[in-house]
Design a protein around this motif. Structure first.
Motif, PDB file in Angstrom:
ATOM      1  N   ARG A  92       0.079  63.943  30.809  1.00 14.08           N
ATOM      2  CA  ARG A  92      -1.286  64.452  31.487  1.00 14.08           C
ATOM      3  C   ARG A  92      -1.358  65.663  31.725  1.00 14.08           C
ATOM      4  O   ARG A  92      -2.402  66.041  32.141  1.00 14.08           O
ATOM      5  CB  ARG A  92      -1.072  63.606  32.747  1.00 14.08           C
ATOM      6  CG  ARG A  92      -1.315  62.136  32.361  1.00 14.08           C
ATOM      7  CD  ARG A  92      -1.615  61.055  33.718  1.00 14.08           C
ATOM      8  NE  ARG A  92      -1.528  59.865  33.530  1.00 14.08           N
ATOM      9  CZ  ARG A  92      -2.018  58.903  34.341  1.00 14.08           C
ATOM     10  NH1 ARG A  92      -2.602  59.282  35.602  1.00 14.08           N
ATOM     11  NH2 ARG A  92      -2.097  57.567  34.156  1.00 14.08           N
ATOM     12  N   TYR A 105       4.857  60.942  34.439  1.00 13.84           N
ATOM     13  CA  TYR A 105       4.211  60.387  33.047  1.00 13.84           C
ATOM     14  C   TYR A 105       4.906  61.214  31.903  1.00 13.84           C
ATOM     15  O   TYR A 105       4.050  61.613  30.965  1.00 13.84           O
ATOM     16  CB  TYR A 105       2.771  61.008  33.286  1.00 13.84           C
ATOM     17  CG  TYR A 105       2.131  60.422  34.450  1.00 13.84           C
ATOM     18  CD1 TYR A 105       1.640  59.128  34.190  1.00 13.84           C
ATOM     19  CD2 TYR A 105       1.718  61.072  35.606  1.00 13.84           C
ATOM     20  CE1 TYR A 105       0.911  58.281  35.294  1.00 13.84           C
ATOM     21  CE2 TYR A 105       1.281  60.207  36.661  1.00 13.84           C
ATOM     22  CZ  TYR A 105       0.837  58.874  36.583  1.00 13.84           C
ATOM     23  OH  TYR A 105       0.236  58.269  37.467  1.00 13.84           O
ATOM     24  N   LEU A 111       8.211  57.021  30.572  1.00 17.18           N
ATOM     25  CA  LEU A 111       7.471  56.296  29.573  1.00 17.18           C
ATOM     26  C   LEU A 111       8.542  56.220  28.322  1.00 17.18           C
ATOM     27  O   LEU A 111       9.500  57.060  28.177  1.00 17.18           O
ATOM     28  CB  LEU A 111       6.294  57.165  29.260  1.00 17.18           C
ATOM     29  CG  LEU A 111       5.338  57.537  30.460  1.00 17.18           C
ATOM     30  CD1 LEU A 111       3.949  58.198  29.735  1.00 17.18           C
ATOM     31  CD2 LEU A 111       4.883  56.104  31.058  1.00 17.18           C
TER      32      LEU A 111
END
Length: 341
Positions: A92, A105, A111
């Motif tokens: 992001r 993120y 992730l």
């Protein structure tokens, strides 16, 4: 699809398995992974020393990947099927300063990462892979090359003719030497192996690089000062961390920058504050960079025809051996080829 799954901490708990191939949601890309490269971050995650409380289990590890888009979700406009792309660590962080929650993120933890036949990337986080590079070469860029670039250019504001001090000859360090030399800077490299110092001089050019063996010269900061007429380096790339940061401060010029990019020697330090105060040193933590910096990096690499240094490429089935190689300390990068697994 085939994937490697970290089921618990420890390399023996990194095991192959079959999982459902993910489907791209709105704004997402499904990427057939061609290759991944390993970073110390990946090893630290497997070993359980990198924010272990954030690691989901099982986890598909490894953040740095290159591959081909094979499907897109609704609304995707930046890429199409057939495009070759790179992952970025922060899915992001696009430009400017990072947000307070960027680590939540990250590709490869928490992730899912690229140590699988397919992976999901959001279109906003993906970067076009350089056309001049193979997937194996491009896979080395997202952390190692980008960390070096961001430290030198975006944070260190490196100018031609200045001096860069680089610790070691791993992935970040080799890229830092290549980038700095191409930019017209002088490079001083430390290593415990004379043969690696010789390699990097050959790679970058003997006229642009000087080496210091820190085994032979444990007070290596003194050698750096001698090589710079007592001034020190303008920018220092510190990959070791630990208490060695005090030597990095001593080896860096007054009002110079120490880019703290790693923690090979430890995640804590007893920092001697008086030299930092009197030398007015900037110690800047570096956690890679935004996508916009990656795009500038790729232009620079293409312009200067810089190629990644890969010590060895492993097969997908030999991922554990690749991690073991990383632990031994390669010259440059260790890569795992996945596309034909």
């Amino acid at each position: 699809m085939k994937a490697w799954l970290l089921k618990d901490f420890g390399l023996h708990n990194l095991q192959p398995g079959d999982v459902t191939t993910p489907a791209p949601q709105p704004g997402e890309l499904l990427v057939k992974v061609g290759a991944v490269s390993l970073n110390f971050r990946d090893k630290a995650i497997v070993d359980g020393i990198y924010e272990p409380h954030l690691v989901p289990k099982p986890l598909i590890p490894v953040s740095d990947a290159a591959g081909t888009v094979v499907a897109v979700g609704a609304g995707v406009t930046r890429f199409q099927v057939g495009d070759r792309v790179n992952s970025t660590l922060y899915s992001r962080w696009i430009d400017g300063a990072p947000g307070p929650d960027e680590p939540a993120y990250c590709i490869g933890m928490p992730l899912p990462g690229g140590l699988a036949e397919y992976m999901i990337l959001h279109e906003d986080s993906a970067v076009p892979a350089p056309a001049s590079m193979s997937d194996e070469e491009a896979s080395t860029l997202p952390i190692a090359a980008l960390t070096a670039w961001y430290s030198l250019m975006d944070v260190g504001h490196l100018e031609p003719g200045q001096t860069v001090l680089v610790q070691g000859t791993g992935g970040v360090s080799v890229f830092a030497a290549q980038i700095a030399a191409a930019h017209g800077a002088r490079v001083i490299v430390t290593s415990s192996k004379d043969e690696n110092l010789a390699k990097i001089k050959t790679l970058v050019g003997n006229a642009k690089v000087e080496g210091v063996n820190y085994r032979t010269h444990p007070d290596w900061e003194r050698n750096v000062l001698e090589l710079t007429n007592g001034l020190g380096a303008d920018v220092t790339i510190d990959v070791a961390g630990g208490d060695g940061i005090n030597r990095s401060v001593a080896a860096t010029k007054v009002q110079g920058v120490v880019a703290q990019v790693g923690f090979l020697s430890g995640q804590t330090t007893a920092l001697n504050l008086m030299p930092v105060i009197f030398r007015q040193t900037t110690i800047r933590g570096i956690a890679v960079a935004p996508r916009s910096s990656f795009e500038r990096l790729n232009v620079f690499l293409d312009t200067h025809r810089i190629k990644p240094v890969i010590e060895r490429v492993y097969r997908f089935d030999d991922a554990v051996q690749a991690f073991e190689h990383l632990a031994r300390g390669p010259f440059g990068k260790v890569v795992i080829k996945i596309a034909d697994a």
